[in-house]
Design an enzyme around this catalytic site. Structure first.
Site, PDB file in Angstrom:
ATOM      1  N   GLN A  57       0.832  -1.203   0.000  1.00 32.91           N
ATOM      2  CA  GLN A  57       0.000   0.000   0.000  1.00 32.91           C
ATOM      3  C   GLN A  57       0.867   1.254   0.000  1.00 32.91           C
ATOM      4  O   GLN A  57       0.554   2.242  -0.683  1.00 32.91           O
ATOM      5  CB  GLN A  57      -0.929   0.000   1.215  1.00 32.91           C
ATOM      6  CG  GLN A  57      -1.991   1.093   1.205  1.00 32.91           C
ATOM      7  CD  GLN A  57      -3.029   0.897   0.108  1.00 32.91           C
ATOM      8  OE1 GLN A  57      -3.268  -0.223  -0.339  1.00 32.91           O
ATOM      9  NE2 GLN A  57      -3.659   1.979  -0.312  1.00 32.91           N
TER      10      GLN A  57
ATOM     11  N   VAL B 100      -5.700   6.648  -3.592  1.00 35.24           N
ATOM     12  CA  VAL B 100      -4.981   5.645  -2.808  1.00 35.24           C
ATOM     13  C   VAL B 100      -4.906   6.102  -1.351  1.00 35.24           C
ATOM     14  O   VAL B 100      -4.435   7.210  -1.060  1.00 35.24           O
ATOM     15  CB  VAL B 100      -3.550   5.425  -3.363  1.00 35.24           C
ATOM     16  CG1 VAL B 100      -2.827   4.370  -2.527  1.00 35.24           C
ATOM     17  CG2 VAL B 100      -3.610   4.997  -4.824  1.00 35.24           C
ATOM     18  N   ALA B 101      -5.340   5.216  -0.436  1.00 34.51           N
ATOM     19  CA  ALA B 101      -5.302   5.527   0.991  1.00 34.51           C
ATOM     20  C   ALA B 101      -3.920   5.218   1.563  1.00 34.51           C
ATOM     21  O   ALA B 101      -3.101   4.539   0.943  1.00 34.51           O
ATOM     22  CB  ALA B 101      -6.364   4.710   1.718  1.00 34.51           C
TER      23      ALA B 101
ATOM     24  N   ASP C 228     -11.132  -4.684  -5.322  1.00 39.05           N
ATOM     25  CA  ASP C 228     -11.316  -4.025  -6.614  1.00 39.05           C
ATOM     26  C   ASP C 228     -11.643  -5.119  -7.618  1.00 39.05           C
ATOM     27  O   ASP C 228     -10.814  -6.004  -7.870  1.00 39.05           O
ATOM     28  CB  ASP C 228     -10.048  -3.272  -7.033  1.00 39.05           C
ATOM     29  CG  ASP C 228      -9.777  -2.065  -6.162  1.00 39.05           C
ATOM     30  OD1 ASP C 228     -10.637  -1.717  -5.339  1.00 39.05           O
ATOM     31  OD2 ASP C 228      -8.688  -1.479  -6.302  1.00 39.05           O
TER      32      ASP C 228
ATOM     33  N   GLU D 233     -14.594   5.424  -8.181  1.00 44.94           N
ATOM     34  CA  GLU D 233     -14.031   4.084  -8.275  1.00 44.94           C
ATOM     35  C   GLU D 233     -15.152   3.049  -8.402  1.00 44.94           C
ATOM     36  O   GLU D 233     -15.541   2.406  -7.413  1.00 44.94           O
ATOM     37  CB  GLU D 233     -13.153   3.767  -7.064  1.00 44.94           C
ATOM     38  CG  GLU D 233     -11.915   4.635  -6.951  1.00 44.94           C
ATOM     39  CD  GLU D 233     -10.953   4.160  -5.869  1.00 44.94           C
ATOM     40  OE1 GLU D 233     -11.221   3.116  -5.242  1.00 44.94           O
ATOM     41  OE2 GLU D 233      -9.936   4.827  -5.657  1.00 44.94           O
TER      42      GLU D 233
END
Length: 214
Positions: A123, A144-145, A159, A184
């Site tokens: 990530q 993006v987190a 996803d 998204e």
């Protein structure tokens, strides 16, 4: 002395030239028709803006980290237990996905996973790539987190491929599977209350999600 017939060669040559010219015009017209059809076909089969967006976004997921960190190969499905990106999803989320996938199969729809569980370092890699791609941390946060806030790192988000996403957009609430972000259409999470109440309103993007502010 008998007279000779008048010469006809010039007239014959003119007719031959006209025939050749007419043939050339026919060839040009045929080529134009073929090219026109190809242009029309291209316009009809061109990727939609959403598909272009999805392709660009998921291009970030092709990083140097491997399967153990959550990268998934093309064609991975929700039934691939040997793939950590699938196997490490939250058990309830994975169960709902498989239930939905089994029913969607009757409609000829497969549930392909573009991204599921991710390690924290994966990530973090995606976040760095997003900052580089979008030019700032603020813009990257729309896509993006951080590792500390990502639902992918906790195994609570998936996803999904475009066919499955389209199917879930119609049927997902019956399985508690909800799209979360307006930007998204591929990102789904489990919302059990949606079975009775329907899915909650969408956030415009992850930057508007209160969970991302922790």
């Amino acid at each position: 002395m008998p007279s000779s017939p008048p010469a006809r060669a010039p007239a014959r040559r003119i007719r031959i030239r006209w025939i050749r010219f007419a043939g050339l015009l026919a060839v040009i017209a045929a080529l134009a028709a073929v090219l026109g059809c190809q242009s029309l076909a291209s316009s009809l089969t061109a990727a939609s803006p959403i598909e272009v967006l999805r392709t660009e976004h998921h291009g970030l997921h092709r990083g140097p980290l491997g399967e153990a960190d959550g990268a998934v190969a093309d064609g991975t499905t929700v039934f691939d237990d040997g793939v950590p990106g699938v196997a490490k999803l939250d058990a309830d989320l994975l169960g709902a996905l498989r239930h939905a996938a089994a029913d969607a199969a009757d409609d000829g729809v497969g549930f392909v996973v573009d991204s599921g569980w991710r390690s924290r370092r994966y990530q973090e890699h995606l976040l760095r790539e997003a900052v580089s791609k979008y030019g700032s941390e603020a813009e990257a946060a729309r896509w993006v987190a951080t590792p500390g806030t990502s639902a992918h790192v906790s195994g609570e988000a998936v996803d999904i491929g475009p066919d499955a996403a389209a199917w879930l957009s119609v049927h997902g609430a019956a399985y508690g599977l909800c799209r979360i972000y307006g930007n998204e259409p591929w990102h789904y999470e489990l919302r059990p209350d949606a079975v009775d109440r329907g899915c909650p309103p969408l956030y415009a993007d992850p930057a508007h999600d209160p969970r991302m502010q922790r």
